[in-house]
Design an enzyme around this catalytic site. Structure first.
Site, PDB file in Angstrom:
ATOM      1  N   GLU A 326       0.793  -1.228   0.000  1.00 40.33           N
ATOM      2  CA  GLU A 326       0.000   0.000   0.000  1.00 40.33           C
ATOM      3  C   GLU A 326       0.833   1.290   0.000  1.00 40.33           C
ATOM      4  O   GLU A 326       0.618   2.175   0.812  1.00 40.33           O
ATOM      5  CB  GLU A 326      -0.957   0.000   1.196  1.00 40.33           C
ATOM      6  CG  GLU A 326      -1.964  -1.137   1.139  1.00 40.33           C
ATOM      7  CD  GLU A 326      -2.993  -1.077   2.269  1.00 40.33           C
ATOM      8  OE1 GLU A 326      -4.178  -1.157   1.949  1.00 40.33           O
ATOM      9  OE2 GLU A 326      -2.597  -0.978   3.446  1.00 40.33           O
TER      10      GLU A 326
HETATM   11  C1  ACM Z   1      -2.408  -5.344   3.897  1.00 37.95           C
HETATM   12  O1  ACM Z   1      -3.526  -5.767   4.247  1.00 37.95           O
HETATM   13  N1  ACM Z   1      -2.272  -4.122   3.448  1.00 37.95           N
HETATM   14  C2  ACM Z   1      -1.249  -6.187   3.965  1.00 37.95           C
END
Ligand code: ACM
Length: 694
Positions: A326
């Site tokens: 992310e």
């Molecule tokens: C995640 O759930 N961003 C690893």
């Protein structure tokens, strides 16, 4: 306390001989109890009769011995004593006296590795029990199986005669606990490691840093916790102790330091690591944020070299998780210096810049003799094959990694923070989906999986209730043979395990009532429990969408949504009974009575709680849910009336009832679901057709 030279451990030796005579107990086939083992062993065969379990119980160790095995036996005695209420006192005795003999062939590796022999065999008959294993890991698994087999019966506690040959299907069976969003004190982790041991999970993935807190002491970089943790972190001594505690239970500990995103807490003390201007504060909100490590400066890699060097000494496991998920690239795109670096190096976009960072990071991890683990996003061309991909975005990426020769573990489908039913997690197999089409060799690259307990909506009070008992279903998926898939059997055994876990000091059951008493302001928590038993927190990320104000790290987790179980066992059982009733074309009068009694109680309690909304703000919030329960219960009773009178409800009436059920189950800011709405709607439909004589 135990004399290794003496080898044997037993209880009340003075009484062993007279009691041996009464150690034989025979059960008739009708008395034969179900075996509640979870995970279910690879192979097992029930025999005839049973071994009596009483205060004469004793254990001996033979073959390879080490302190860890003695402590494992001590734990067995402590837990068996708690589970049965039978006092067991450990003393030395001879092997021929022992009720349970444990034979271990040889030691395991000094630092546990994924490919070790964890198998064991257990033979129980009326005369005694014999456990044998290649390594202490197998012996410890066998002791947990033995503990689960101790059952109450008409003749007292006993262990059924059984022959077991057991080994794991996957070598990597993990539980991730996020201690950044909400800090989890050491005792929370210890009791969860005990739970992991009970279900044969062998990897504790410790998510130690994120935007909301940096949780481990660094001597080299003291401002990481000094400014990034609110004082909530683990000292290095606590880490070492927890690693020892885990090893004692056959569990590896893998630290995760998530980077280059999810790093705001690092930048509070070390803003020079970041790609933006700063200054930074600990992030209190949930979500994906812009701050990211600057991947273009030599200073960054010098810092990470020192940091990883320090942490790799603290955490002995061969694997080191660097996160990598992310990264939104916004700070990189907004930084002129980083943009010019990208142009100079022919890096076309921020994704390629993350790849550049990942490759340099991998070299540092490798320099410190560790293998890198990261989330899907780190998979990139030419990254060395020694890395392991943890898939959170789906099974396809895991299969694709395996095809390219990378090791992988599955977490997609195993996020226990999403409040899914256990049966849904249970149905997710690391080798299904795209992975089902892999070659034999490629399949071997899929090492297993990990349940993931992200901690936005859990704190030390309710975290166990999100992990347990559902994680046992995931543990079984990762341990037991592929064809062990029957959800009914799983649920039965999972709830049998659940109360046993109370004796491991897990709080998934024991904190339930106190949390409800708080909401009920101490008055008639029993009624609130009736409601709590049939609601569930909303699923996936719906909690974010339904919040009146966005939750933060400082939001209290004291509401019904925080106390309610992720999966309502009461609703599941009602649904099963309703299905049974409908399958019998509504002819079974006893079932009709059973359903009616439940519905009448829910109608009464729903109305009563709705009227008590002035008692506390926490109760006021759930008034619409209480009202909703009364509404759907009323619709269910009307359906049973129509069925009983053989008078099909009119189409208009059916439509009105369906609409009221629909409205009652629509989640509000209380963030709760009424899973009873589904079986009640089925009863309503039956009231309009098949069962009503039409
Ligand atoms: C995640 O759930 N961003 C690893």
């Amino acid at each position: 306390m135990f004399d290794i030279g003496g080898v044997f451990i037993s209880m009340r030796m003075a009484f062993v001989i007279p009691l041996l005579i009464s150690t034989f107990l025979t059960l008739s086939p009708a008395q034969q109890v179900a075996v509640d083992m979870m995970p279910l062993p690879t192979e097992y065969k029930l025999g005839r009769g049973a071994l009596k379990f009483d205060e004469s119980f004793s254990v001996s160790l033979s073959g390879y011995k080490e302190d860890r095995l003695f402590r494992a036996v001590e734990r067995l005695l402590t837990n068996a004593s708690k589970q049965t209420g039978i006092p067991l006192q450990a003393k030395l005795t001879g092997r021929r006296m022992a009720t349970l003999t444990v034979h271990t062939e040889h030691g395991s590796k000094p630092v546990e590795e994924p490919d070790e022999d964890e198998s064991y065999s257990l033979e129980v008959d009326a005369s005694g029990a014999r456990l044998s294993a290649a390594t202490p890991l197998g012996a410890m698994h066998g002791l947990q199986t033995f503990l689960q087999l101790i059952a109450a019966g008409p003749g007292g506690f006993h262990v059924p005669a059984i022959s077991i040959h057991d080994r794991p299907r996957f070598s990597w069976r993990g539980l991730l606990i996020d201690v950044s969003r909400h800090f989890m004190p050491v005792e929370v982790l210890r009791r969860n490691l005990d739970g992991m041991e009970a279900v044969k999970l062998n990897v504790f993935h410790w998510h130690l840093s994120d935007d909301q807190g940096f949780r481990v002491e660094s001597r080299k970089f003291p401002k990481l916790t000094g400014m990034g943790s609110d004082g909530l972190y683990y000292t290095q001594q606590q880490v070492r102790d927890l690693v020892t505690y885990a090893r004692d239970r056959g569990i590896r500990v893998i630290p995760e330091f998530d980077m280059p995103g999810h790093t705001t807490s690092w930048f509070v003390g070390y803003p020079e690591l970041s790609s933006g201007p700063g200054p930074y504060q600990i992030e209190r909100r949930w979500g994906v944020f812009d701050p990211a490590i600057d991947p273009t400066r030599d200073h960054t890699y010098k810092f990470l070299d020192d940091f990883i060097g320090e942490m790799s000494k603290l955490f002995p496991d061969h694997y080191f998780h660097i996160g990598g998920d992310e990264v939104n690239g916004k700070q990189w795109a907004a930084n002129g210096r980083i943009q010019s670096f990208m142009r100079q190096h022919g890096i076309e976009n921020t994704q390629q810049l993350q790849t550049y960072f990942t490759h340099r990071l991998q070299k540092l991890v490798s320099k410190h003799h560790k293998a890198m683990v990261g989330w899907d996003e780190i998979l990139s061309p030419d990254i060395p094959k020694a890395i392991v991909i943890q898939s959170w975005r789906g099974q396809d990426s895991l299969a694709s990694a395996a095809q390219q020769g990378y090791g992988g573990i599955l977490s997609s489908g195993y996020y226990v923070d999403l409040n899914w039913p256990a049966g849904r997690h249970y149905a997710v197999d690391p080798l299904s989906g795209a992975a089902a089409h892999l070659s034999r060799q490629e399949k071997q690259k899929i090492f297993g999986g990990e349940a993931a307990m992200w901690s936005e909506y859990v704190d030390p009070e309710n975290v166990d209730s999100r992990i347990w008992p559902r994680t046992a279903a995931i543990a079984e998926r990762l341990w037991s043979p592929e064809n062990v898939t029957d959800p009914q059997s799983m649920y039965t055994r999972m709830y049998q395990l659940s109360w046993r876990l109370d004796f491991f000091a897990l709080t998934h059951n024991t904190n339930y009532l106190p949390m409800l008493e708080r909401i009920a302001a101490g008055r008639d928590a029993a009624s609130l429990r009736t409601l709590a038993d049939v609601v569930e927190p909303v699923k996936d990320y719906a909690r974010e969408e339904l919040a009146l104000t966005p939750a933060t790290q400082l939001t209290p987790l004291n509401r019904l949504v925080d106390a309610a179980r992720p999966e309502s066992e009461t609703a599941r059982l009602f649904s099963r009974t309703a299905d049974q009733f409908l399958a019998g074309r509504c002819q079974d009068a006893a079932l009709a009575l059973e359903l009616r009694a439940l519905l009448e109680n829910w109608r009464k309690v729903g109305r009563a709680l709705e009227a008590r909304s002035a008692d506390s703000s926490l109760l006021r919030e759930v008034a619409p849910v209480s009202g909703g329960l009364a509404t759907i219960a009323t619709a269910g009773i009307a359906a049973l009336d129509a069925i009983g009178r053989q008078e099909p409800a009119s189409a208009e009436r059916l439509a009105a009832q369906a609409a009221s059920i629909q409205a009652a189950q629509k989640p509000t800011s209380a963030q709760l679901l009424l899973p009873l709405a589904v079986p009640i709607q089925k009863l309503v439909e039956a009231g309009g057709n098949a069962c009503s004589g039409r």
